[in-house]
Design a protein around this motif. Structure first.
Motif, PDB file in Angstrom:
ATOM      1  N   ALA A 241      24.214 -16.481  -4.483  1.00  0.00           N
ATOM      2  CA  ALA A 241      24.760 -16.894  -3.189  1.00  0.00           C
ATOM      3  C   ALA A 241      23.988 -16.241  -2.045  1.00  0.00           C
ATOM      4  O   ALA A 241      23.658 -16.887  -1.045  1.00  0.00           O
ATOM      5  CB  ALA A 241      26.237 -16.522  -3.109  1.00  0.00           C
ATOM      6  N   THR A 242      23.651 -14.944  -2.205  1.00  0.00           N
ATOM      7  CA  THR A 242      22.865 -14.256  -1.180  1.00  0.00           C
ATOM      8  C   THR A 242      21.497 -14.912  -1.028  1.00  0.00           C
ATOM      9  O   THR A 242      20.995 -15.064   0.094  1.00  0.00           O
ATOM     10  CB  THR A 242      22.710 -12.777  -1.553  1.00  0.00           C
ATOM     11  OG1 THR A 242      23.977 -12.262  -1.937  1.00  0.00           O
ATOM     12  CG2 THR A 242      22.176 -11.973  -0.391  1.00  0.00           C
TER      13      THR A 242
ATOM     14  N   ARG B 156      14.569 -19.616   3.033  1.00  0.00           N
ATOM     15  CA  ARG B 156      14.434 -20.860   3.788  1.00  0.00           C
ATOM     16  C   ARG B 156      13.612 -21.889   3.033  1.00  0.00           C
ATOM     17  O   ARG B 156      13.361 -22.963   3.545  1.00  0.00           O
ATOM     18  CB  ARG B 156      13.772 -20.594   5.150  1.00  0.00           C
ATOM     19  CG  ARG B 156      14.492 -19.614   6.040  1.00  0.00           C
ATOM     20  CD  ARG B 156      15.801 -20.172   6.548  1.00  0.00           C
ATOM     21  NE  ARG B 156      16.852 -19.932   5.565  1.00  0.00           N
ATOM     22  CZ  ARG B 156      18.006 -20.596   5.526  1.00  0.00           C
ATOM     23  NH1 ARG B 156      18.266 -21.523   6.382  1.00  0.00           N
ATOM     24  NH2 ARG B 156      18.899 -20.326   4.612  1.00  0.00           N
TER      25      ARG B 156
ATOM     26  N   SER C  40      22.659  -9.814   7.599  1.00  0.00           N
ATOM     27  CA  SER C  40      24.037 -10.298   7.472  1.00  0.00           C
ATOM     28  C   SER C  40      24.263 -10.969   6.122  1.00  0.00           C
ATOM     29  O   SER C  40      25.359 -10.868   5.551  1.00  0.00           O
ATOM     30  CB  SER C  40      24.364 -11.254   8.623  1.00  0.00           C
ATOM     31  OG  SER C  40      23.318 -12.145   8.821  1.00  0.00           O
ATOM     32  N   ALA C  41      23.210 -11.634   5.571  1.00  0.00           N
ATOM     33  CA  ALA C  41      23.379 -12.267   4.260  1.00  0.00           C
ATOM     34  C   ALA C  41      23.609 -11.217   3.182  1.00  0.00           C
ATOM     35  O   ALA C  41      24.484 -11.373   2.322  1.00  0.00           O
ATOM     36  CB  ALA C  41      22.150 -13.104   3.929  1.00  0.00           C
TER      37      ALA C  41
ATOM     38  N   LEU D  62      21.578 -17.850   1.122  1.00  0.00           N
ATOM     39  CA  LEU D  62      21.696 -17.516   2.544  1.00  0.00           C
ATOM     40  C   LEU D  62      20.379 -16.983   3.106  1.00  0.00           C
ATOM     41  O   LEU D  62      20.051 -17.228   4.265  1.00  0.00           O
ATOM     42  CB  LEU D  62      22.798 -16.474   2.748  1.00  0.00           C
ATOM     43  CG  LEU D  62      24.218 -16.952   2.495  1.00  0.00           C
ATOM     44  CD1 LEU D  62      25.182 -15.806   2.670  1.00  0.00           C
ATOM     45  CD2 LEU D  62      24.578 -18.072   3.438  1.00  0.00           C
TER      46      LEU D  62
ATOM     47  N   GLN E  77      19.436 -12.690   9.979  1.00  0.00           N
ATOM     48  CA  GLN E  77      19.862 -13.500   8.842  1.00  0.00           C
ATOM     49  C   GLN E  77      19.886 -12.696   7.556  1.00  0.00           C
ATOM     50  O   GLN E  77      20.860 -12.708   6.804  1.00  0.00           O
ATOM     51  CB  GLN E  77      18.920 -14.690   8.697  1.00  0.00           C
ATOM     52  CG  GLN E  77      19.344 -15.621   7.598  1.00  0.00           C
ATOM     53  CD  GLN E  77      18.437 -16.807   7.499  1.00  0.00           C
ATOM     54  OE1 GLN E  77      17.384 -16.827   8.097  1.00  0.00           O
ATOM     55  NE2 GLN E  77      18.836 -17.801   6.765  1.00  0.00           N
ATOM     56  N   LYS E  78      18.795 -11.949   7.313  1.00  0.00           N
ATOM     57  CA  LYS E  78      18.679 -11.224   6.057  1.00  0.00           C
ATOM     58  C   LYS E  78      19.765 -10.154   5.952  1.00  0.00           C
ATOM     59  O   LYS E  78      20.458 -10.035   4.944  1.00  0.00           O
ATOM     60  CB  LYS E  78      17.286 -10.589   5.980  1.00  0.00           C
ATOM     61  CG  LYS E  78      16.826 -10.327   4.565  1.00  0.00           C
ATOM     62  CD  LYS E  78      15.360  -9.967   4.521  1.00  0.00           C
ATOM     63  CE  LYS E  78      14.531 -11.078   3.947  1.00  0.00           C
ATOM     64  NZ  LYS E  78      13.124 -10.762   3.786  1.00  0.00           N
TER      65      LYS E  78
END
Lengths: 174, 100
Positions: free
Chosen positions: B19-20, B26, A96-97, B23, A93-94
């Motif tokens: 935006a990052t 959490r 690709s973000a 993503l 996740q990290k």
């Protein structure tokens, strides 16, 4: 010269603190970094001759909104309750973000650098604004050309107050 | 005077970081803060264009965006408090009751 120096310093502070907001583990540190980002942005607004916006930025954003955030962080005691590294976390996740973020920044940067700023000029030059006063001009426009959106904004805030109270209040026992 | 393009690039960088952050993180509280970052980036772009066009309209729009941001923060935080009362977590991976 002094202006450019101030812009570079404040821009670096804005970027650094924004990265701090994202990568701090403790939400309260994120909130403090966010306050610093907003105050530095207020300095940039003053450089852009928008003194009223700068004052409102410090009062509403760095003041009211962030007090709300810090209050809720303290209320929930999230630090203990929230372990970010749960097992149901998405893989990569990290990475690709960050990749997608860099891609977005590349697109925005290329478009911004390649485009030429043009368009018609209005009447509110900095000299004209300094003569009358930025705040007075904003107030005049708000109560003439933008009076309908202004009233809509008051209704929006009213609805938000009621919504927040309804959502956060204790359930009454039947 | 500083070229106004620099302000726009700074605004773009700030929006990208926000935006990052949405993503990556959490934690619902931090996600709301990242949304505030993106709103601030848009405000900076509005003020920059207002300066470029020698017009006040951009600054008025910033005023309205701040109104919306304040409303959004109040309602969003109320939702987070309500969810925390029910599930005792603010981790958005664990708040998946309506997930298909």
């Amino acid at each position: 010269m002094l202006e450019s120096l101030l812009f570079i310093i404040m821009g670096l502070i804005v970027i650094t603190c924004a990265i701090g907001v994202v990568f701090q583990k403790n939400p309260i540190y994120s909130a403090v970094f966010l306050i610093q980002t907003m105050v530095s942005l207020a300095v940039l607004y003053i450089l852009l001759h928008a003194q009223f916006v700068a004052a409102v930025q410090v009062m509403v954003y760095a003041g009211a909104v962030m007090v709300l955030f810090v209050f809720v962080i303290m209320l929930l005691n999230v630090q203990r309750a929230d372990q970010e590294l749960g097992k149901d976390r998405l893989i990569f996740q990290k990475v690709s973000a960050i990749f997608l973020g860099l891609l977005l920044f590349a697109v925005i940067g290329i478009v911004t650098v390649r485009s030429v700023l043009q368009g018609t000029k209005g009447e509110y030059t900095p000299e004209h604004m300094n003569e009358i006063g930025n705040t007075q001009l904003v107030g005049k426009l708000l109560f003439t050309d933008y009076v309908f959106p202004f009233e809509i904004a008051s209704i929006l805030l009213f609805a938000a107050i009621i919504g927040a109270i309804i959502l956060a209040k204790k359930e009454l026992k039947e | 005077m500083i070229p106004l393009t620099w302000y726009l690039i700074l605004s773009g960088a700030l929006f990208t970081i926000g935006a990052t952050g949405v993503l990556i993180r959490r934690n619902a509280l931090v996600i709301l803060m990242c949304i505030e970052l993106m709103l601030n980036a848009v405000n900076l772009a509005f003020v920059t264009f207002s300066r470029h066009h020698d017009s006040m309209d951009g600054q008025i729009f910033v005023f309205f965006i701040m109104t919306v941001a304040a409303a959004e923060a109040a309602v969003g935080l109320a939702i987070i408090v309500a969810v925390f009362k029910n599930k005792a977590t603010v981790n958005v991976d664990k708040i998946n009751l309506m997930k298909w």
